[in-house]
Design a protein around this motif. Structure first.
Motif, short mmCIF file in Angstrom:
data_model
loop_
_atom_site.label_atom_id
_atom_site.label_comp_id
_atom_site.label_asym_id
_atom_site.label_seq_id
_atom_site.Cartn_x
_atom_site.Cartn_y
_atom_site.Cartn_z
N ARG A 1 -18.88 -8.13 11.79
CA ARG A 1 -18.55 -9.45 11.29
C ARG A 1 -17.39 -10.05 12.06
O ARG A 1 -16.54 -9.33 12.60
CB ARG A 1 -18.10 -9.36 9.83
N LYS A 2 -17.36 -11.36 12.09
CA LYS A 2 -16.19 -12.09 12.57
C LYS A 2 -15.87 -13.19 11.57
O LYS A 2 -16.69 -13.56 10.72
CB LYS A 2 -16.46 -12.69 13.96
N TRP A 3 -14.65 -13.69 11.64
CA TRP A 3 -14.23 -14.81 10.81
C TRP A 3 -14.56 -16.11 11.53
O TRP A 3 -14.51 -16.18 12.76
CB TRP A 3 -12.74 -14.72 10.52
N LEU A 4 -14.87 -17.13 10.76
CA LEU A 4 -15.18 -18.44 11.32
C LEU A 4 -14.33 -19.50 10.64
O LEU A 4 -13.81 -19.30 9.54
CB LEU A 4 -16.66 -18.78 11.11
N SER A 5 -14.18 -20.61 11.32
CA SER A 5 -13.57 -21.79 10.71
C SER A 5 -14.61 -22.90 10.73
O SER A 5 -15.69 -22.75 11.29
CB SER A 5 -12.32 -22.20 11.48
N GLY A 6 -14.26 -24.03 10.11
CA GLY A 6 -15.24 -25.11 9.99
C GLY A 6 -15.84 -25.53 11.31
O GLY A 6 -17.04 -25.69 11.44
N GLY A 7 -14.99 -25.71 12.32
CA GLY A 7 -15.49 -26.05 13.64
C GLY A 7 -16.38 -27.27 13.67
O GLY A 7 -17.32 -27.36 14.45
N GLY A 8 -16.09 -28.25 12.79
CA GLY A 8 -16.89 -29.46 12.75
C GLY A 8 -17.97 -29.48 11.70
O GLY A 8 -18.53 -30.54 11.39
N LYS A 9 -18.30 -28.31 11.14
CA LYS A 9 -19.42 -28.27 10.19
C LYS A 9 -19.15 -29.10 8.94
O LYS A 9 -20.06 -29.64 8.35
CB LYS A 9 -19.75 -26.83 9.81
N ASN A 10 -17.91 -29.13 8.50
CA ASN A 10 -17.52 -29.98 7.38
C ASN A 10 -16.33 -30.82 7.82
O ASN A 10 -15.45 -30.33 8.53
CB ASN A 10 -17.09 -29.16 6.17
N ILE A 11 -16.30 -32.07 7.38
CA ILE A 11 -15.12 -32.91 7.61
C ILE A 11 -14.65 -33.42 6.27
O ILE A 11 -15.35 -34.17 5.60
CB ILE A 11 -15.44 -34.09 8.54
N PRO A 12 -13.47 -32.96 5.82
CA PRO A 12 -12.55 -32.08 6.53
C PRO A 12 -12.90 -30.61 6.29
O PRO A 12 -13.62 -30.28 5.35
CB PRO A 12 -11.20 -32.41 5.89
N SER A 13 -12.35 -29.74 7.14
CA SER A 13 -12.48 -28.30 6.92
C SER A 13 -11.25 -27.61 7.47
O SER A 13 -10.92 -27.75 8.65
CB SER A 13 -13.73 -27.75 7.59
N PHE A 14 -10.58 -26.88 6.58
CA PHE A 14 -9.40 -26.11 6.97
C PHE A 14 -9.58 -24.63 6.62
O PHE A 14 -8.69 -23.83 6.85
CB PHE A 14 -8.17 -26.67 6.25
N GLU A 15 -10.71 -24.28 6.05
CA GLU A 15 -10.94 -22.92 5.57
C GLU A 15 -11.22 -21.96 6.73
O GLU A 15 -11.64 -22.36 7.82
CB GLU A 15 -12.11 -22.89 4.60
N ILE A 16 -10.98 -20.68 6.46
CA ILE A 16 -11.37 -19.59 7.34
C ILE A 16 -12.21 -18.63 6.50
O ILE A 16 -11.77 -18.19 5.44
CB ILE A 16 -10.15 -18.88 7.95
N PHE A 17 -13.41 -18.32 6.95
CA PHE A 17 -14.35 -17.61 6.08
C PHE A 17 -15.16 -16.57 6.85
O PHE A 17 -15.20 -16.58 8.10
CB PHE A 17 -15.30 -18.61 5.42
N THR A 18 -15.80 -15.70 6.10
CA THR A 18 -16.74 -14.74 6.68
C THR A 18 -17.84 -14.47 5.67
O THR A 18 -17.76 -14.90 4.52
CB THR A 18 -16.04 -13.44 7.11
N SER A 19 -18.88 -13.77 6.11
CA SER A 19 -19.98 -13.38 5.23
C SER A 19 -19.86 -11.89 4.97
O SER A 19 -20.22 -11.07 5.83
CB SER A 19 -21.33 -13.69 5.89
N PRO A 20 -19.34 -11.50 3.80
CA PRO A 20 -19.08 -10.08 3.56
C PRO A 20 -20.35 -9.29 3.33
O PRO A 20 -21.44 -9.85 3.13
CB PRO A 20 -18.21 -10.10 2.29
N ASP A 21 -20.22 -7.97 3.36
CA ASP A 21 -21.28 -7.08 2.94
C ASP A 21 -21.32 -7.15 1.41
O ASP A 21 -20.44 -6.64 0.73
CB ASP A 21 -20.98 -5.65 3.40
N TRP A 22 -22.33 -7.84 0.88
CA TRP A 22 -22.36 -8.14 -0.56
C TRP A 22 -22.27 -6.89 -1.42
O TRP A 22 -21.78 -6.94 -2.56
CB TRP A 22 -23.60 -8.96 -0.91
#
Length: 405
Positions: A227-248
């Protein structure tokens, strides 16, 4: 209230020259699928013109306002047969996805409660019918051939729901999107670079699990391998979050959320969830609990697809806005934490998404739920402690901001 021409143009520039194409802006010849309601006509037209000015092509999906007395969706849910509610025009939507390079959706709710009184099961039936469309989009995105983004157009109904005047509501949008800056596109790129620096530090830590501790949370989240962490990178405006997809499978404990969730036209408040081995085993809400349980009852919607943190130093959003796009990016005193039940974002994978089979995604603990990806938000104080792969522990988030220096 309407934005003046200068602010409209700047908003359109941010969406076309930054938000689309994952923070890179569109290229000449790109095709954009633009979706919006008539209440947002001035912004819809401004964005359309900016797309054309950039040498792009436009597929327009301009919709009548969703009001209780004029909403076609509400009429269908009330008067349509099950077959009509579940209808999906496969060739049409496949053609849209095939022809589109980018999708831009303008969020606007002329009547926040336009689906009030409709059974949650009926709304779920309609949402489920669109699952193949979401799957087609996801596959094209994984192949690196599609980007999407969202933005907000303030309405009186949304402002009323948030307990703000329409002017106060728009002020949050204008500030959050840097629309008073001389060059908001450059400002967004600067902020994105700062957030990327935090993301890179998180990736370098090699985190095994996270423990969230606070007055309303005692929860362990397993990040998982590859896994890696991602930021909005344009996907949402605005976006300030840092997120990942955990092992559920590694989510255990309890969490309460102090922010309401708006799902299928219903406000769900006072949400509490209890997890055991990755599955929601108890769920409650003080408002519209039926809708919460209806959502969770859908296949794999009882598992976590996303874990996210927002640093209060970046976000200029200080007020509750009654829409997930803004509330999941709220700054305020303690930043915010949110998790999403449902589908996992596969672009958090460190390798080639296109080379991974459905079975391999499942083996890595990426939750698959094309029907649901619902963010639930808390802005209360909490400390997040990471256990690293070498067994050591490190506080990574406290007092609403990352602690990585």
């Amino acid at each position: 209230m309407q934005l003046n021409e200068t602010l409209l143009q700047k908003y359109a520039q941010v969406m076309v020259h930054y938000a689309l194409n994952n923070g890179q802006g569109i290229q000449k010849g790109d095709t954009v699928f633009l979706v919006g309601q008539e209440i947002a006509k001035d912004l819809f037209v401004a964005i359309a013109k900016e797309i054309y000015a950039a040498g792009g092509n436009l597929i327009s999906n301009y919709l009548p306002n969703n009001m209780r007395d004029t909403s076609l969706a509400r009429y269908l849910l009330e008067a349509g047969s099950d077959e009509q509610v579940g209808f999906f025009a496969q060739p049409y939507w496949k053609g849209i996805v095939d022809a589109t390079d980018h999708i831009l959706f303008i969020i606007s709710e002329p009547d926040v409660h336009y689906l009030e009184g409709i059974p949650a099961s009926r709304i779920s039936m309609m949402n489920s019918a669109r699952a193949p469309y979401m799957k087609m989009r996801e596959e094209k995105e994984q192949a690196g051939k599609l980007s999407w983004t969202l933005c907000l157009y303030g309405t009186q109904s949304m402002a009323d729901e948030a307990g703000l005047s329409l002017e106060e509501y728009w002020e949050q949008i204008i500030e959050a999107c840097y629309l008073r800056e001389d060059d908001p596109v450059s400002r967004w790129k600067q902020v994105q670079a700062e957030i990327e620096a935090i993301k890179d530090k998180l990736d370098a830590l090699a985190i095994e699990t996270l423990h969230l501790k606070g007055a309303d949370v005692d929860l362990t989240v397993q990040i998982g391998a590859n896994r890696k962490w991602l930021s909005g990178g344009g996907k949402n405006i605005p976006s300030f979050e840092i997120f990942t997809s955990p092992d559920w499978r590694g989510t255990n404990g309890s969490i309460r959320f102090n922010q309401p969730l708006y799902y299928s036209g219903k406000r769900i408040a006072g949400i509490s969830l209890q997890f055991e081995n990755g599955v929601v085993v108890a769920a409650s809400a003080t408002e519209n609990e039926e809708a919460l349980k209806e959502m969770i009852a859908q296949e794999n919607a009882d598992k976590v697809g996303e874990f996210s943190l927002t640093d209060r130093r970046h976000s200029k959003i200080t007020r509750f806005m009654a829409t997930t796009l803004y509330d999941e990016n709220m700054g305020g005193q303690f930043g915010n934490t949110h998790i999403a039940l449902g589908n996992a974002y596969k672009d958090t994978f460190t390798g080639d998404m296109a080379a991974v089979s459905t079975e391999q995604w499942a083996e890595m603990g990426y939750n698959s739920c094309p029907k649901v990806h619902t963010d639930i938000i808390s802005t209360t104080d909490r400390t997040v402690t990471a256990t690293l792969r070498d067994g050591s522990e490190k506080i990574i988030y406290q007092d609403g901001q990352f602690q990585l220096d």
